[in-house]
Structures are given as structure tokens and as C-alpha cells.
Design a protein around this motif. Structure first.
Motif, PDB file in Angstrom:
ATOM      1  N   VAL A  97      61.848  33.757  36.225  1.00  0.00           N
ATOM      2  CA  VAL A  97      61.201  32.482  36.523  1.00  0.00           C
ATOM      3  C   VAL A  97      59.907  32.411  35.724  1.00  0.00           C
ATOM      4  CG1 VAL A  97      59.843  33.362  38.485  1.00  0.00           C
ATOM      5  CG2 VAL A  97      60.514  30.935  38.423  1.00  0.00           C
ATOM      6  N   GLY A  98      59.504  31.219  35.364  1.00  0.00           N
ATOM      7  CA  GLY A  98      58.217  31.063  34.714  1.00  0.00           C
ATOM      8  C   GLY A  98      57.090  31.240  35.711  1.00  0.00           C
ATOM      9  N   ALA A  99      56.012  31.894  35.284  1.00  0.00           N
ATOM     10  CA  ALA A  99      54.870  32.100  36.179  1.00  0.00           C
ATOM     11  C   ALA A  99      54.349  30.758  36.661  1.00  0.00           C
ATOM     12  CB  ALA A  99      53.772  32.878  35.460  1.00  0.00           C
ATOM     13  N   GLY A 100      54.307  30.606  37.983  1.00  0.00           N
ATOM     14  CA  GLY A 100      53.788  29.389  38.580  1.00  0.00           C
ATOM     15  C   GLY A 100      54.723  28.198  38.505  1.00  0.00           C
ATOM     16  N   ALA A 101      55.978  28.431  38.125  1.00  0.00           N
ATOM     17  CA  ALA A 101      56.903  27.307  37.934  1.00  0.00           C
ATOM     18  C   ALA A 101      58.247  27.624  38.578  1.00  0.00           C
ATOM     19  CB  ALA A 101      57.074  26.998  36.451  1.00  0.00           C
ATOM     20  N   ALA A 102      58.337  27.474  39.887  1.00  0.00           N
ATOM     21  CA  ALA A 102      59.577  27.779  40.617  1.00  0.00           C
ATOM     22  C   ALA A 102      60.754  27.012  40.037  1.00  0.00           C
ATOM     23  CB  ALA A 102      59.402  27.436  42.094  1.00  0.00           C
ATOM     24  N   GLY A 103      61.886  27.704  39.887  1.00  0.00           N
ATOM     25  CA  GLY A 103      63.101  27.076  39.405  1.00  0.00           C
ATOM     26  C   GLY A 103      63.144  26.800  37.915  1.00  0.00           C
ATOM     27  N   SER A 104      62.154  27.262  37.169  1.00  0.00           N
ATOM     28  CA  SER A 104      62.039  26.874  35.766  1.00  0.00           C
ATOM     29  C   SER A 104      63.066  27.525  34.842  1.00  0.00           C
ATOM     30  CB  SER A 104      60.628  27.188  35.252  1.00  0.00           C
ATOM     31  OG  SER A 104      60.285  28.541  35.508  1.00  0.00           O
ATOM     32  N   HIS A 105      63.746  28.584  35.290  1.00  0.00           N
ATOM     33  CA  HIS A 105      64.719  29.249  34.422  1.00  0.00           C
ATOM     34  C   HIS A 105      66.158  29.035  34.891  1.00  0.00           C
ATOM     35  CE1 HIS A 105      61.682  32.363  32.594  1.00  0.00           C
ATOM     36  NE2 HIS A 105      61.279  31.107  32.485  1.00  0.00           N
ATOM     37  N   ARG A 106      66.401  28.008  35.671  1.00  0.00           N
ATOM     38  CA  ARG A 106      67.746  27.802  36.209  1.00  0.00           C
ATOM     39  C   ARG A 106      68.746  27.334  35.154  1.00  0.00           C
ATOM     40  NH1 ARG A 106      67.234  25.739  42.479  1.00  0.00           N
ATOM     41  NH2 ARG A 106      65.757  27.354  43.128  1.00  0.00           N
ATOM     42  N   ALA A 107      68.251  26.931  33.995  1.00  0.00           N
ATOM     43  CA  ALA A 107      69.154  26.525  32.915  1.00  0.00           C
ATOM     44  C   ALA A 107      69.314  27.612  31.858  1.00  0.00           C
ATOM     45  CB  ALA A 107      68.642  25.240  32.265  1.00  0.00           C
ATOM     46  N   PHE A 108      68.879  28.817  32.156  1.00  0.00           N
ATOM     47  CA  PHE A 108      68.933  29.905  31.174  1.00  0.00           C
ATOM     48  C   PHE A 108      70.292  30.597  31.113  1.00  0.00           C
ATOM     49  CE2 PHE A 108      64.305  31.260  30.191  1.00  0.00           C
ATOM     50  CZ  PHE A 108      63.909  29.932  30.088  1.00  0.00           C
ATOM     51  N   GLY A 109      71.165  30.339  32.059  1.00  0.00           N
ATOM     52  CA  GLY A 109      72.479  30.975  32.041  1.00  0.00           C
ATOM     53  C   GLY A 109      72.638  32.178  32.932  1.00  0.00           C
ATOM     54  N   TRP A 110      71.664  32.431  33.787  1.00  0.00           N
ATOM     55  CA  TRP A 110      71.737  33.597  34.664  1.00  0.00           C
ATOM     56  C   TRP A 110      72.907  33.521  35.636  1.00  0.00           C
ATOM     57  CZ3 TRP A 110      69.842  38.018  33.721  1.00  0.00           C
ATOM     58  CH2 TRP A 110      68.575  38.202  33.144  1.00  0.00           C
ATOM     59  N   GLN A 111      73.287  32.310  36.026  1.00  0.00           N
ATOM     60  CA  GLN A 111      74.320  32.191  37.052  1.00  0.00           C
ATOM     61  C   GLN A 111      75.640  32.824  36.609  1.00  0.00           C
ATOM     62  OE1 GLN A 111      72.272  29.826  36.005  1.00  0.00           O
ATOM     63  NE2 GLN A 111      71.512  28.582  37.713  1.00  0.00           N
ATOM     64  N   SER A 112      75.954  32.789  35.320  1.00  0.00           N
ATOM     65  CA  SER A 112      77.201  33.410  34.865  1.00  0.00           C
ATOM     66  C   SER A 112      77.141  34.925  35.014  1.00  0.00           C
ATOM     67  CB  SER A 112      77.490  33.020  33.410  1.00  0.00           C
ATOM     68  OG  SER A 112      76.490  33.504  32.537  1.00  0.00           O
ATOM     69  N   VAL A 113      75.942  35.494  34.905  1.00  0.00           N
ATOM     70  CA  VAL A 113      75.771  36.936  35.075  1.00  0.00           C
ATOM     71  C   VAL A 113      75.902  37.322  36.544  1.00  0.00           C
ATOM     72  CG1 VAL A 113      74.208  38.895  34.733  1.00  0.00           C
ATOM     73  CG2 VAL A 113      74.279  37.040  33.038  1.00  0.00           C
ATOM     74  N   THR A 114      75.207  36.590  37.403  1.00  0.00           N
ATOM     75  CA  THR A 114      75.230  36.953  38.818  1.00  0.00           C
ATOM     76  C   THR A 114      76.566  36.597  39.469  1.00  0.00           C
ATOM     77  OG1 THR A 114      73.996  34.897  39.300  1.00  0.00           O
ATOM     78  CG2 THR A 114      72.735  36.923  39.091  1.00  0.00           C
ATOM     79  N   ASP A 115      77.233  35.549  38.984  1.00  0.00           N
ATOM     80  CA  ASP A 115      78.582  35.263  39.478  1.00  0.00           C
ATOM     81  C   ASP A 115      79.524  36.414  39.136  1.00  0.00           C
ATOM     82  OD1 ASP A 115      77.626  32.849  40.349  1.00  0.00           O
ATOM     83  OD2 ASP A 115      78.875  31.613  39.044  1.00  0.00           O
ATOM     84  N   LEU A 116      79.394  36.950  37.936  1.00  0.00           N
ATOM     85  CA  LEU A 116      80.219  38.088  37.527  1.00  0.00           C
ATOM     86  C   LEU A 116      79.972  39.287  38.427  1.00  0.00           C
ATOM     87  CD1 LEU A 116      82.203  39.208  35.379  1.00  0.00           C
ATOM     88  CD2 LEU A 116      80.190  39.879  34.036  1.00  0.00           C
ATOM     89  N   ALA A 117      78.709  39.502  38.800  1.00  0.00           N
ATOM     90  CA  ALA A 117      78.372  40.605  39.693  1.00  0.00           C
ATOM     91  C   ALA A 117      79.043  40.434  41.054  1.00  0.00           C
ATOM     92  CB  ALA A 117      76.859  40.699  39.855  1.00  0.00           C
ATOM     93  N   ILE A 118      79.037  39.217  41.568  1.00  0.00           N
ATOM     94  CA  ILE A 118      79.650  38.971  42.872  1.00  0.00           C
ATOM     95  C   ILE A 118      81.163  39.147  42.801  1.00  0.00           C
ATOM     96  CG2 ILE A 118      80.072  37.170  44.600  1.00  0.00           C
ATOM     97  CD1 ILE A 118      77.175  36.191  43.948  1.00  0.00           C
ATOM     98  N   GLU A 119      81.764  38.698  41.720  1.00  0.00           N
ATOM     99  CA  GLU A 119      83.204  38.896  41.552  1.00  0.00           C
ATOM    100  C   GLU A 119      83.543  40.382  41.513  1.00  0.00           C
ATOM    101  OE1 GLU A 119      83.915  36.738  38.000  1.00  0.00           O
ATOM    102  OE2 GLU A 119      83.968  34.770  38.984  1.00  0.00           O
ATOM    103  N   ALA A 120      82.678  41.191  40.893  1.00  0.00           N
ATOM    104  CA  ALA A 120      82.902  42.641  40.844  1.00  0.00           C
ATOM    105  C   ALA A 120      82.814  43.257  42.234  1.00  0.00           C
ATOM    106  CB  ALA A 120      81.887  43.293  39.908  1.00  0.00           C
ATOM    107  N   LEU A 121      81.883  42.769  43.045  1.00  0.00           N
ATOM    108  CA  LEU A 121      81.772  43.262  44.414  1.00  0.00           C
ATOM    109  C   LEU A 121      83.056  43.013  45.198  1.00  0.00           C
ATOM    110  CD1 LEU A 121      78.227  42.178  45.659  1.00  0.00           C
ATOM    111  CD2 LEU A 121      79.035  44.508  45.307  1.00  0.00           C
ATOM    112  N   VAL A 122      83.554  41.804  45.105  1.00  0.00           N
ATOM    113  CA  VAL A 122      84.744  41.435  45.860  1.00  0.00           C
ATOM    114  C   VAL A 122      85.957  42.225  45.372  1.00  0.00           C
ATOM    115  CG1 VAL A 122      86.299  39.528  46.412  1.00  0.00           C
ATOM    116  CG2 VAL A 122      83.821  39.144  46.370  1.00  0.00           C
ATOM    117  N   ALA A 123      86.046  42.446  44.064  1.00  0.00           N
ATOM    118  CA  ALA A 123      87.205  43.116  43.482  1.00  0.00           C
ATOM    119  C   ALA A 123      87.320  44.573  43.918  1.00  0.00           C
ATOM    120  CB  ALA A 123      87.142  43.028  41.955  1.00  0.00           C
ATOM    121  N   ARG A 124      86.253  45.175  44.408  1.00  0.00           N
ATOM    122  CA  ARG A 124      86.312  46.590  44.824  1.00  0.00           C
ATOM    123  C   ARG A 124      87.205  46.784  46.041  1.00  0.00           C
ATOM    124  NH1 ARG A 124      80.813  48.048  46.983  1.00  0.00           N
ATOM    125  NH2 ARG A 124      81.477  46.246  48.211  1.00  0.00           N
ATOM    126  N   ARG A 125      87.332  45.720  46.857  1.00  0.00           N
ATOM    127  CA  ARG A 125      88.078  45.788  48.117  1.00  0.00           C
ATOM    128  C   ARG A 125      87.537  46.898  49.020  1.00  0.00           C
ATOM    129  NH1 ARG A 125      92.121  42.313  48.082  1.00  0.00           N
ATOM    130  NH2 ARG A 125      92.941  41.572  46.080  1.00  0.00           N
TER     131      ARG A 125
END
Length: 240
Positions: free
Chosen positions: A135-163
Motif C-alpha cells: 500500500v502507498g504510505a498514507g493512501a489506503a487501497g492505493s495498490h489494489r490495481a497492482f495485480g496482487w489479487q492474482s497472487v493471493t488467489d493462487l495462494a488460497i487455491e493452493a491451500l484448498v488443494a492440499r485437502r
């Protein structure tokens, strides 16, 4: 100049997470370049580079609870790479975290900690994961268009896949949007602990005791939700 070369170096992470996130290596390189441009333009970002991927340093194999946050606190000196957590010295605590501690007390009788460092939860297999990891200092939500969601979605999919035993705690609409990725994972959903929404369903939701009950039903050990160790001789609250 901040060294961002390590952001896409997955070898420093837990080996399980390194393998799971390998498909996102290219995206991480793109994000590192975006962060460098921010810095070159005089816009600081948080957390410190060495903490950006901190949630993935604890073993993937051991994760049994997922708590999803939005993005890091935008106040310099606060975020440590774990959702809702802060540096240990931060006073006063962020209000969302103070509300989490209030609910923890109401739910399990655990007194509110004075520190915001939730590392002890992480060490017990609680993945404190923000959807967006910078996040940018003093700017909540400022990096939401950086593409992080594809990384964290992948992490969650990996969690579920472990069974393996897993409980997901989704506070607020941003976190609840991840429900489709979780499949049949037991999921607890409520309002966000923010002061703007905590009174609309977060307070009284008993996420900690309910999570432990769901873990027990899956044959897993419960989480000791105390943020700090109880002094020797002191009364320990019940885990359920």
C-alpha cells in the motif's frame, strides 16, 4: 534505493509456498517494477520489502486457519506483512485490531493484548493474508490495481488443494468475495471489524471458538488464540 529484487525470489519462502507460487513469479516481477516506479516518483510504500511476502514464510503444510484482510495498514511503522497485525511497539492499536481483541475477549475470555504483533497466531498455522500485499504510505487501497489479487488467489487455491483441515474466516465483503475459491472449506463470514461495520455483525460472531470447533470436527488441534504467553501460574482461558 530499496532493493526489490528479492520480491520474485521465491526460494526464501517456505518450500511449499515457493512451489505453489511459482506460476506467479512473472506477476511478482511486474509488481516489483511497479513498486520501483512508485519509489522513483517519491511515493513510499508499505510494508518494508522484506515483509511483503512474510505470510508465506510459515509452512504451507501447517496452515489450518485462513484470515483474510484487505491491504496493509497505510501508516509507516505499522504493517509487518501479516493481515491485521502491527509492529509490536505501535500504540494505540489500530481500531480494527482493537475490535478483534474485544471480540476475542467476549468469545473466549482472553484479555486484550497490548501488542499488535500477531506472530504467535502465524506460528500456529493461522495464515494472516491480505488480498493486496502493499500500500502507498498514507493512501489506503492505493495498490489494489497492482495485480496482487492474482497472487493471493493462487495462494488460497493452493491451500484448498492440499485437502487438509482448514477453516476460513472472511470478514467483510472484500474477503467474502473469495468464497468461491474455497470450495467446501468450512467458512465463517461476518462484517469487517472496522469501526464502520463491527457493530453490524462482527461483534457477537464468536469466530475464534467457532473456528476451533470446526477444526476439532476435522480432527485438527484448536488454535491457542492468546497473542502472548500467559505468565506461569496465571489462569489460562478455555480454548473453546
Amino acid at each position: 534505493m530499496t532493493d526489490l529484487r528479492g520480491l520474485s525470489d521465491l526460494h526464501r519462502l517456505d518450500p511449499g509456498w515457493a512451489r505453489a507460487l511459482e506460476p506467479a513469479a512473472g506477476r511478482l516481477e511486474e509488481i516489483a517494477e511497479r513498486l520501483k516506479l512508485e519509489e522513483d516518483a517519491g511515493r513510499d510504500f508499505l510494508p518494508a520489502p522484506e515483509h511483503i511476502l512474510r505470510a508465506f514464510e510459515a509452512p504451507l503444510h501447517d496452515v489450518r486457519v485462513l484470515i483474510v484482510g484487505q491491504d496493509p495498514y497505510p501508516t509507516p511503522g505499522h504493517p509487518i506483512g501479516l493481515s491485521f497485525a502491527t509492529e509490536g511497539h505501535v500504540r494505540p492499536l489500530p481500531r480494527s485490531l482493537a475490535n478483534i481483541y474485544r471480540e476475542l475477549h467476549d468469545d473466549l475470555g482472553i484479555e486484550a493484548a497490548t501488542t499488535g504483533d500477531l506472530s504467535r497466531w502465524s506460528e500456529q498455522g493461522v495464515l494472516l493474508l491480505n488480498r493486496v500485499l502493499t500500500v502507498g504510505a498514507g493512501a489506503a487501497g492505493s495498490h489494489r490495481a497492482f495485480g496482487w489479487q492474482s497472487v493471493t488467489d493462487l495462494a488460497i487455491e493452493a491451500l484448498v488443494a492440499r485437502r487438509r483441515p482448514l477453516v476460513a474466516i472472511l470478514w467483510g465483503k472484500d474477503a467474502q468475495a473469495l468464497a468461491p475459491l474455497l470450495g467446501e472449506t468450512p467458512t465463517l463470514q461476518s462484517a469487517h471489524p472496522s469501526p464502520l461495520s463491527a457493530s453490524r455483525g462482527f461483534f457477537g460472531s464468536r469466530p475464534f471458538s467457532r473456528t476451533n470447533e470446526l477444526l476439532r470436527q476435522q480432527g485438527a488441534d484448536p488454535v491457542d488464540w492468546r497473542v502472548v504467553e500467559t505468565p506461569q501460574g496465571a489462569t489460562q482461558p478455555a480454548l473453546f
